[in-house]
Design a protein around this motif. Structure first.
Motif, PDB file in Angstrom:
ATOM      1  N   ASN A 162       3.676   0.093   0.092  1.00 62.14           N
ATOM      2  CA  ASN A 162       3.513  -0.220   1.492  1.00 62.14           C
ATOM      3  C   ASN A 162       4.011   1.021   2.313  1.00 62.14           C
ATOM      4  OD1 ASN A 162       4.936  -1.336   4.332  1.00 62.14           O
ATOM      5  ND2 ASN A 162       2.952  -2.321   3.860  1.00 62.14           N
ATOM      6  N   PHE A 173      -0.166   0.193   1.615  1.00 63.55           N
ATOM      7  CA  PHE A 173      -0.624  -0.978   1.105  1.00 63.55           C
ATOM      8  C   PHE A 173      -0.384  -2.321   1.888  1.00 63.55           C
ATOM      9  CE2 PHE A 173      -1.899  -0.737  -3.612  1.00 63.55           C
ATOM     10  CZ  PHE A 173      -2.261   0.704  -3.591  1.00 63.55           C
ATOM     11  N   ARG A 190      -3.696  -6.115  -0.771  1.00 66.51           N
ATOM     12  CA  ARG A 190      -3.682  -5.229  -1.957  1.00 66.51           C
ATOM     13  C   ARG A 190      -2.352  -5.503  -2.663  1.00 66.51           C
ATOM     14  NH1 ARG A 190      -4.736   0.807  -0.324  1.00 66.51           N
ATOM     15  NH2 ARG A 190      -5.835   1.069  -2.205  1.00 66.51           N
TER      16      ARG A 190
END
Length: 99
Positions: free
Chosen positions: A43, A48, A52
């Motif tokens: 992340n 992300f 995802r």
């Protein structure tokens, strides 16, 4: 005088189930923590999002189930990770899996 106890009788089946349950619980805990670390890194480093990361979680969960049933799963995974992708990671000691 030495007593020989057959390996099958070292631990009763009920005890084996309790021990296996404890191992499974700890495995889940460790996997959950590792996944949280990976999700945080994905992340913050690569942005992300939840969708995802959820897909990654689903894939890891499916692979974990596959690993339980496939005796050469880790050898295949090492081949992809180390040889095909080229990531520099230590390979698993496959002899330990046969113990």
């Amino acid at each position: 005088m030495k007593a020989r106890i057959p390996p099958r009788q070292l631990m009763p089946a009920t005890s084996k189930k309790v021990v296996q349950s404890y191992i499974d619980e700890k495995e889940e805990e460790i996997l959950r923590r590792c996944m949280k670390l990976a999700f945080f890194a994905l992340n913050h480093r690569f942005s992300f999002g939840a969708v995802r990361l959820g897909a990654v979680y689903d894939e890891v969960t499916a692979l974990k189930k596959e690993a339980k049933n496939d005796p050469i799963f880790w050898e295949h995974l090492d081949r992809v990770i180390c040889d095909e992708i080229g990531l520099d990671m230590p390979r698993e000691d496959y002899a330990k899996f046969e113990e």
